[in-house]
Write a protein that holds these residues in place. Sequence first.
Motif, PDB file in Angstrom:
ATOM      1  N   UNK A  11      -7.358   3.101 -10.253  1.00  0.00           N
ATOM      2  CA  UNK A  11      -6.526   3.904 -11.155  1.00  0.00           C
ATOM      3  C   UNK A  11      -6.633   5.392 -10.864  1.00  0.00           C
ATOM      4  N   UNK A  12      -7.829   5.846 -10.543  1.00  0.00           N
ATOM      5  CA  UNK A  12      -8.027   7.276 -10.267  1.00  0.00           C
ATOM      6  C   UNK A  12      -7.225   7.697  -9.028  1.00  0.00           C
ATOM      7  N   UNK A  13      -7.265   6.887  -8.000  1.00  0.00           N
ATOM      8  CA  UNK A  13      -6.512   7.180  -6.780  1.00  0.00           C
ATOM      9  C   UNK A  13      -5.010   7.194  -7.058  1.00  0.00           C
ATOM     10  N   UNK A  14      -4.527   6.193  -7.776  1.00  0.00           N
ATOM     11  CA  UNK A  14      -3.089   6.094  -8.064  1.00  0.00           C
ATOM     12  C   UNK A  14      -2.616   7.269  -8.923  1.00  0.00           C
ATOM     13  N   UNK A  15      -3.433   7.667  -9.892  1.00  0.00           N
ATOM     14  CA  UNK A  15      -3.072   8.802 -10.749  1.00  0.00           C
ATOM     15  C   UNK A  15      -3.028  10.092  -9.938  1.00  0.00           C
ATOM     16  N   UNK A  16      -3.970  10.246  -9.014  1.00  0.00           N
ATOM     17  CA  UNK A  16      -3.991  11.447  -8.171  1.00  0.00           C
ATOM     18  C   UNK A  16      -2.746  11.525  -7.288  1.00  0.00           C
ATOM     19  N   UNK A  17      -2.326  10.371  -6.763  1.00  0.00           N
ATOM     20  CA  UNK A  17      -1.102  10.341  -5.944  1.00  0.00           C
ATOM     21  C   UNK A  17       0.108  10.662  -6.802  1.00  0.00           C
ATOM     22  N   UNK A  18       0.162  10.026  -7.966  1.00  0.00           N
ATOM     23  CA  UNK A  18       1.316  10.197  -8.855  1.00  0.00           C
ATOM     24  C   UNK A  18       1.457  11.636  -9.326  1.00  0.00           C
ATOM     25  N   UNK A  19       0.337  12.308  -9.575  1.00  0.00           N
ATOM     26  CA  UNK A  19       0.358  13.689 -10.054  1.00  0.00           C
ATOM     27  C   UNK A  19       0.326  14.704  -8.909  1.00  0.00           C
ATOM     28  N   UNK A  20       0.360  14.212  -7.692  1.00  0.00           N
ATOM     29  CA  UNK A  20       0.339  15.044  -6.484  1.00  0.00           C
ATOM     30  C   UNK A  20      -0.886  15.961  -6.440  1.00  0.00           C
ATOM     31  N   UNK A  21      -2.017  15.394  -6.880  1.00  0.00           N
ATOM     32  CA  UNK A  21      -3.262  16.180  -6.898  1.00  0.00           C
ATOM     33  C   UNK A  21      -4.330  15.568  -5.991  1.00  0.00           C
ATOM     34  N   UNK A  22      -3.898  14.791  -5.006  1.00  0.00           N
ATOM     35  CA  UNK A  22      -4.842  14.133  -4.110  1.00  0.00           C
ATOM     36  C   UNK A  22      -5.136  15.019  -2.902  1.00  0.00           C
ATOM     37  N   UNK A  23      -6.364  15.549  -2.792  1.00  0.00           N
ATOM     38  CA  UNK A  23      -6.701  16.385  -1.628  1.00  0.00           C
ATOM     39  C   UNK A  23      -6.798  15.530  -0.362  1.00  0.00           C
ATOM     40  N   UNK A  28       7.141  10.648  -6.140  1.00  0.00           N
ATOM     41  CA  UNK A  28       8.309  11.084  -6.913  1.00  0.00           C
ATOM     42  C   UNK A  28       9.166   9.923  -7.401  1.00  0.00           C
ATOM     43  N   UNK A  29       8.880   8.737  -6.972  1.00  0.00           N
ATOM     44  CA  UNK A  29       9.701   7.584  -7.365  1.00  0.00           C
ATOM     45  C   UNK A  29       9.579   7.329  -8.864  1.00  0.00           C
ATOM     46  N   UNK A  30      10.691   7.177  -9.573  1.00  0.00           N
ATOM     47  CA  UNK A  30      10.631   6.943 -11.020  1.00  0.00           C
ATOM     48  C   UNK A  30       9.950   5.627 -11.379  1.00  0.00           C
ATOM     49  N   UNK A  31       9.982   4.664 -10.460  1.00  0.00           N
ATOM     50  CA  UNK A  31       9.354   3.366 -10.700  1.00  0.00           C
ATOM     51  C   UNK A  31       8.067   3.226  -9.902  1.00  0.00           C
ATOM     52  N   UNK A  32       7.286   4.321  -9.845  1.00  0.00           N
ATOM     53  CA  UNK A  32       6.058   4.345  -9.057  1.00  0.00           C
ATOM     54  C   UNK A  32       5.131   3.179  -9.395  1.00  0.00           C
ATOM     55  N   UNK A  33       4.926   2.915 -10.679  1.00  0.00           N
ATOM     56  CA  UNK A  33       4.010   1.850 -11.093  1.00  0.00           C
ATOM     57  C   UNK A  33       4.493   0.482 -10.597  1.00  0.00           C
ATOM     58  N   UNK A  34       5.800   0.266 -10.635  1.00  0.00           N
ATOM     59  CA  UNK A  34       6.353  -1.004 -10.154  1.00  0.00           C
ATOM     60  C   UNK A  34       6.191  -1.124  -8.639  1.00  0.00           C
ATOM     61  N   UNK A  35       6.352   0.004  -7.943  1.00  0.00           N
ATOM     62  CA  UNK A  35       6.175   0.008  -6.487  1.00  0.00           C
ATOM     63  C   UNK A  35       4.738  -0.381  -6.126  1.00  0.00           C
ATOM     64  N   UNK A  36       3.784   0.204  -6.873  1.00  0.00           N
ATOM     65  CA  UNK A  36       2.372  -0.100  -6.617  1.00  0.00           C
ATOM     66  C   UNK A  36       2.080  -1.566  -6.882  1.00  0.00           C
ATOM     67  N   UNK A  37       2.613  -2.071  -7.993  1.00  0.00           N
ATOM     68  CA  UNK A  37       2.398  -3.483  -8.331  1.00  0.00           C
ATOM     69  C   UNK A  37       2.962  -4.397  -7.251  1.00  0.00           C
TER      70      UNK A  37
END
Length: 414
Positions: free
Chosen positions: A269-281, A348-357
């Motif tokens: 979850x931490x990795x996915x949230x970082x990608x989604x928020x564009x805060x992944x170094x 930036x995908x609006x369905x990011x969570x569905x894409x990950x799933x």
Amino acid sequence: MTIANIMSAIGNNSSIYPLLVRDCGIENVAKVALTYKENNKESAKMARLAARERFLQEYSNSAVWLGGIPVISKLADVLIRKAGFGPEVNIALFKEDAVQGIARNIEKFKTKAPEAVADLVKAQSKRGAFERIAAGKFAATTFIPMALMGWVFPKIIFDSTAKKLCGQKTIQTPQQVKNEIANFKGNISFGGAASWLANRSNLQRMFIMDGGYAAGCTSMERTKEARMELGFKYLGMMFLNFIAPGFVIEPLLNKMTGTYLDPVMLADKEFLQAVKSKSLPLPKSADAKDLVDFVDDNGSSLFTKFAAKTGKITLLKDTDIRDPRAFVDTKKLGKFYDKIAEFTKTADAPDFDKIVKRMKGAKYFNILANIGLSSFLLAYCLPKAQFAFRKAVTGSCLEPGIAGTAEKKGIAVA
């Protein structure tokens, strides 16, 4: 261990885990059953002997893979420590480059990891002695299992089969087994070959080991026809075990599903949230220096964490510091970076969570499909091809090695 961890392990085609799943869980059982069925077309007695021989061959080799190699490796590490060296030091680091090397790592980590650096200093100061003992470890973990699987076990098993044909019990003694290993080692030059082996990856050394024991088993077979058949079988096994899963099936499945990341990352979850928020170094690029410098300067980053979890780098125990004694394969680390960089484009995908799933499900499917397909090819298609080859060469369904032994002894096999 979570499902993601399990799938990550068996989906790593650079490790032994997929081989173990295929060998012990699927292939061995199928090969024994198919061997019995094929020989039973002509002789029930031969079917029992051939199935018994196949069972002993397959599971004795699996026992070496599961227990023998790890035990030999741990014993070698104990001896290396007793000699005053750190077994974690990779001798590939003696080759200095702009990114890593013993001298460079000593300077870079002398404050951050003094104990590990002490191992590097000791190896550097007694390079010749360290290279010899490290090469000895790789020789032991490669050539002893090779001798057992390629020369010792076949001789014991073939001897046992011959005695079964004659209604006798096998009488191979422990001393005879030791003599077989000693004779094999006496014919091997451990110097240059062992030093070269020390710089191979685990998968490369497994390939070499399998090639060696395949050559041994083939040479130990009892008839020319049996040697031809076994050579055909082992060529197929080498391809299906080491080349097809990682270099043919996996890339094809990943391309079809557009899924490349490891399951443990897609479940974090931490990795996915970082990608989604564009805060992944991430490192600046896939350049070797950028990658290694980033890992060394950002030990607590998610990139470093998952690089370690997926075996791209090694961290010192209970720290976020890269182990300076370990060699970094910067090409693999670069490909790892490329996959993450590509995945971040979905932020930036609006369905990011569905894409990950979808990706997670697709990755699980890919791993299981790879195991299933390669197992089907190894456990069913290859034996069928082997039996067809046998029929074409000998005109018989019977195991040529056992049939040849019976014929020499004048024993009926019907």
